[in-house]
Write a protein that holds these residues in place. Structure first.
Motif, mmCIF file in Angstrom:
data_model
loop_
_atom_site.group_PDB
_atom_site.id
_atom_site.type_symbol
_atom_site.label_atom_id
_atom_site.label_comp_id
_atom_site.label_asym_id
_atom_site.label_seq_id
_atom_site.Cartn_x
_atom_site.Cartn_y
_atom_site.Cartn_z
ATOM 1 N N UNK A 38 0.818 -1.211 0.000
ATOM 2 C CA UNK A 38 0.000 0.000 0.000
ATOM 3 C C UNK A 38 0.858 1.270 0.000
ATOM 4 N N UNK B 214 -0.263 -9.077 10.600
ATOM 5 C CA UNK B 214 -0.624 -7.676 10.843
ATOM 6 C C UNK B 214 -1.006 -6.942 9.559
ATOM 7 N N UNK B 215 -0.377 -7.315 8.443
ATOM 8 C CA UNK B 215 -0.765 -6.706 7.173
ATOM 9 C C UNK B 215 -1.843 -7.576 6.537
ATOM 10 N N UNK B 216 -3.029 -7.033 6.350
ATOM 11 C CA UNK B 216 -4.101 -7.808 5.736
ATOM 12 C C UNK B 216 -3.788 -8.049 4.256
ATOM 13 N N UNK C 282 -3.645 -7.665 0.360
ATOM 14 C CA UNK C 282 -3.670 -6.437 -0.439
ATOM 15 C C UNK C 282 -2.899 -6.615 -1.744
ATOM 16 N N UNK D 60 -7.738 -5.287 1.970
ATOM 17 C CA UNK D 60 -8.745 -5.953 2.795
ATOM 18 C C UNK D 60 -8.818 -5.265 4.157
ATOM 19 N N UNK D 61 -10.043 -5.024 4.639
ATOM 20 C CA UNK D 61 -10.186 -4.563 6.021
ATOM 21 C C UNK D 61 -9.862 -5.741 6.933
ATOM 22 N N UNK D 62 -9.652 -5.446 8.206
ATOM 23 C CA UNK D 62 -9.439 -6.555 9.140
ATOM 24 C C UNK D 62 -10.679 -7.440 9.184
#
Lengths: 759, 155
Positions: A25, A201-203, A205, A281-283
């Motif tokens: 991101x 921790x990183x969704x 993406x 992606x959201x959590x």
């Protein structure tokens, strides 16, 4: 100084600890369209119609895609070597939605706000169908999750969509029923593990754009860069030559990103609009529409004679793959293959399994990959057996554990070439103080401390399948470029592979630059999964370095006017022992850039016919509150045999991190659905991963064996470390308060209820 | 609306939406060290300093920053590198995605608890940093790094 076995900081550490923009991101073009997914509120339904006309009028909305815009060819999102064992059972968007959260439409807009507004204005007319939610009733149920005729299974894994079977099978050696009938002690119990979330921790993406050659470029947080290229080709119906996939830094994966969870959506948008697009992606999406661990129910029968020799193990695994079959046929295998062989004196074993479709979120790969579930069951059963026999569970294991040099019939008949499991047990026992603490200590304040033990094994890569290639070249001034196709997802493989290369080339870490994965330029690698990178890619590094050194010697000899067998290379120069003439690597590197027709470049590939298991022992001490049933972890000792430890600090952190994920699985992490199939564990509020207050002390040591087929004697470390906490903690609870919890997580409520039943 | 605040020591004027969160504004202004891990104030990844105190930027409306001073890791590069070297020596940055938020909180803790050369107890450190989740390390290596860093820089 040698680099292997040194605690060298990761080559990318400086950028990571100063917060540089290195993740997906951070580097996405600022004009990306924002992609959002409309998700099904129903666990099972057919879309009768979708009205997007009002949503399209939202200012900033660029396109809305439905099943009518997607190719009608099924594919799998599982990142596996072709032909994938996972069935081709999904479309990018399908008329049939199969779980709460399944994708129903894709929206792309100039801003997040516009995309979210449009989501609310799409009108979907669903024909709601009865969902299949109980995985125990799925096989041969009249509700079919995948009734479609273009469902395909590419490999003989016992799959049948008309029976809700993603896979099924049976393996045995000897007559397990007959041997169990002869046993003096038999334990027969059923154990249940849940669909844990990797919760990196990183969704998920990805961003995508078209390049100057009209090719689809995909930058994604993935462990399986090359597999993503094939998956996108299958999903989008475009040639692989039209796709390039690049992996930047990754904020954790743990197997979650061994499935192509997020890539197809922006890819389709970019193909349709020609514009850059990204999805983050959201959590909530990461918790409810992703690729968690397969829920499994495992029935174990284990029998021993009166001398404490474990003679037979019988395992039946029922695995819940959810709405789609990603990694379904392969994870289940490990539940038997990596639990039964821990015991080296059995006369018979049987391993039977079914993997079923249901209307919950699709499962995927999670560190441990089925071994975690199987080891919870088998190690718990062995602990229960010890209790039944009034035997110390450590002593029972010492009598029965697999030893170096033994053939493991339930592990593809492989021989344990390197196995320090016995030393791991002895070391753990001393470090933990087992003899003083077993079985429990009443603390006199309403609390009891109990202890438990478990063993574990895993593999090192997928034997006869995983292929890694590496390329290396000499640049001017003599520094090296090491090009790998394995995906560093934070674990440090860029670093440890460079350590190996530095030892092979007799140079410093600074002399090697590592470049991560770009399918256009990196040599092929299956990817970072199945604990393969150190062992399989590491060997490719060694082979490549040998070849490159040979080329350097040839070139040096040519410049010195000698035959190649008259010169040597010591990492800094090529020299002739006879006449003392020499030429530095720097000079060679510069000279080959003029009048040269032999590139100083080498690339070699490697696969292994075997998958040598790492082994370990874990010992847990927990405190149980007799009033409430609450379990608090106090101390955890783990001793690991991963062969040669390539980087002690990284191996230690892998172990500590895996143990804490395992403690989370044992005590806290639960995926809960309501009766309509809605997933309640949709945030870090509902799905509790351990904080630093929830772990107790963690102590890790290594007992190295030497694996003759591995690079510098190394085996794997990444996955095995999650396997021991669940069985060790369940046993510790039982030793503390006398109740046995066979369904994870071991919550205060469950312990309390069992204690009530007993009193 | 227009927002005037101090970002990493420099006055900044930014055009923001009324309901916009500080997290989104900071990333828009190029502070990519600030990460989001959960959206529910559970993970600590988005920790920044407001007037020198750690705060979760995902739960602060940007409009409230008018005339306040915000610090992100972009403004603490030297300090981050100094502690980060300890973290990297333990291998405990791992994937690195939680590192900025974690390090911002470690540095805030140092300012708050380590006055007059005092080194906080292990349990105090754990409690201060409890809101910083990490899925890679199991926290043990992070704790080793924090203790070694505090001992070395204080003692």
């Amino acid at each position: 100084m040698k680099k292997v076995s040194q605690a060298i900081p990761k080559v990318d550490s400086q950028a990571l600890v100063t917060g540089k923009a290195v993740y997906t991101d951070d580097i996405a073009p600022k004009d990306c369209l924002i992609v959002k997914i409309l998700r099904s509120p129903h666990a099972h339904a057919m879309i009768k119609s979708i009205d997007t006309s009002r949503a399209m009028k939202v200012p900033g909305v660029v396109c809305i895609l439905t099943y009518e815009d997607c190719p009608d060819q099924r594919f799998t999102m599982a990142g596996q070597t072709y032909p994938e064992p996972s069935p081709y059972d999904r479309l990018i968007l399908d008329r049939r939605v199969r779980f709460v959260g399944d994708a129903a439409a894709i929206v792309a807009a100039e801003t997040k706000e516009a995309a979210e507004k449009a989501l609310r204005m799409i009108k979907v007319d669903y024909e709601v169908l009865t969902p299949l939610l109980d995985f125990r009733k799925a096989k041969d149920n009249e509700i079919l999750v995948h009734p479609e005729d273009n469902w395909r299974s590419l490999c003989p894994v016992g799959a049948d969509n008309k029976r809700n079977l993603c896979a099924s099978g049976k393996e045995e050696d000897g007559d397990v029923d007959a041997v169990l009938a002869e046993c003096d002690y038999v334990v027969e119990e059923t154990y249940h593990t849940k669909a844990n979330q990797q919760a990196m921790m990183e969704t998920f993406r990805t961003y995508t754009y078209m390049d100057v050659y009209g090719r689809l470029n995909v930058v994604s947080s993935t462990q399986v860069t090359f597999h993503v290229r094939r998956i996108l080709s299958n999903a989008l119906g475009i040639p692989k030559s039209k796709i390039r996939v690049v992996k930047p830094r990754i904020g954790g994966g743990f197997g979650a990103k061994q499935s192509s969870v997020s890539e197809v959506y922006p890819a389709l948008v970019t193909l349709k609009t020609g514009r850059p697009a990204k999805i983050i992606f959201t959590r909530e999406e990461s918790q409810t529409a992703s690729s968690p661990r397969h829920e499994m129910e495992i029935k174990v029968r284990v029998g021993a004679d009166k001398d404490g020799i474990i003679r037979a193990i019988d395992v039946y695994t029922l695995s819940n793959t959810g709405a789609f079959g990603e990694h379904g046929p392969t994870t289940v295998g490990l539940s038997g293959h990596k639990s039964i062989p821990l015991y080296g004196k059995t006369d018979a074993f049987r391993f039977v399994y079914d993997v079923v479709y249901t209307n919950v979120m699709s499962a995927g790969a999670y560190r441990g990959y089925g071994a975690t579930q199987g080891i919870f069951a088998v190690e718990s059963a062995v602990n229960e057996l010890a209790l039944k026999m009034h035997m110390d569970p450590v002593a029972l294991r010492e009598k029965n554990m697999v030893k170096e040099g033994q053939v493991m019939p339930a592990y593809y008949g492989e021989t344990a070439n390197s196995c320090a499991l016995d030393r791991c047990m002895e070391h753990a026992k001393q470090l933990f103080g087992w003899d003083e603490k077993y079985p429990s200590r009443d603390m006199g304040n309403g609390k009891v401390r109990g202890v438990g033990v478990a063993m574990a094994m895993q593999g090192s890569g997928i034997s006869n399948v995983d292929t890694a290639s590496v390329a290396m070249k000499v640049n001017d001034d003599g520094f090296y470029s090491l090009m790998i196709g394995a995906s560093d997802m934070g674990t440090g493989c860029d670093t440890i592979l460079a350590q190996m290369a530095a030892d092979c080339m007799e140079c410093e870490m600074e002399d090697i630059i590592v470049s991560g994965v770009d399918t256009d330029s990196s040599p092929y690698d299956t990817g970072s999964y199945a604990s393969s990178t150190t062992y399989v890619t590491g060997m490719a590094v060694i082979k490549t370095c040998e070849k490159l050194k040979e080329k350097i010697r040839m070139k040096g000899a040519e410049y010195l006017g000698h035959n190649v067998d008259e010169v040597e290379f010591d990492g800094k120069k090529v020299w002739c022992p006879e006449d003392g003439s020499e030429i530095s690597l720097k000079d060679i590197g510069n000279q080959v850039m003029c009048r040269n027709e032999e590139a100083l470049f080498a690339s070699e590939a490697h696969f292994s016919p075997i998958s040598p298991p790492p082994f370990m022992v874990g010992m847990a001490e927990v405190e149980v509150d007799k009033e409430t049933g609450a379990v608090t972890p106090i101390d955890y000792v783990a001793v690991v045999d991963c062969g040669t430890v390539v980087n002690p600090s990284l191996a230690r952190v892998q172990t500590e991190g895996g143990l804490v994920q395992g403690i989370g699985m044992a005590l806290y992490e639960d995926v809960v659905y309501n009766e309509k199939g809605k997933n309640f564990s949709n945030s870090f509020m509902q799905y509790k991963i351990p904080t630093r207050m929830d772990t107790g002390d963690i102590r890790v040591e290594f007992e190295s064996s030497y694996e003759p087929t591995g690079p510098f004697g190394a085996k794997s470390i990444g996955e095995i470390v999650i396997n021991t906490p669940s069985p060790a903690i369940a046993a510790a609870v039982e030793n503390a308060v006398g109740v046995r919890i066979r369904e994870l997580p071991i919550t205060a409520e469950k312990v309390y209820r069992e204690m009530k039943k007993q009193s | 609306m227009e927002l005037r605040f101090e970002l990493n020591g420099k006055p900044v004027t930014a055009e923001i939406e009324a309901g916009e969160l500080l997290f989104d504004v900071l990333r828009r202004l190029g502070c990519y060290s600030v990460k989001c891990g959960c959206e529910t104030t559970n993970c600590g990844l988005c920790t920044v300093w407001v007037d020198g105190k750690p705060m979760l930027s995902c739960s602060v409306p940007a409009a409230r920053m008018e005339n306040h001073a915000v610090t992100t890791m972009e403004g603490l590069q030297e300090e981050a590198a100094r502690f980060g070297a300890f973290l990297a020596k333990e291998g405990a940055e791992q994937c690195g995605f939680c590192s900025p938020g974690f390090i911002m909180n470690v540095l805030a803790m140092e300012k708050e608890l380590c006055r007059d050369g005092r080194i906080p107890e292990k349990e105090e450190i754990r409690e201060y940093l409890a809101g910083n989740l990490c899925r890679c390390t199991g926290y043990v290596g992070q704790m080793r790094a924090v203790e070694k860093y505090l001992r070395e820089s204080r003692g």
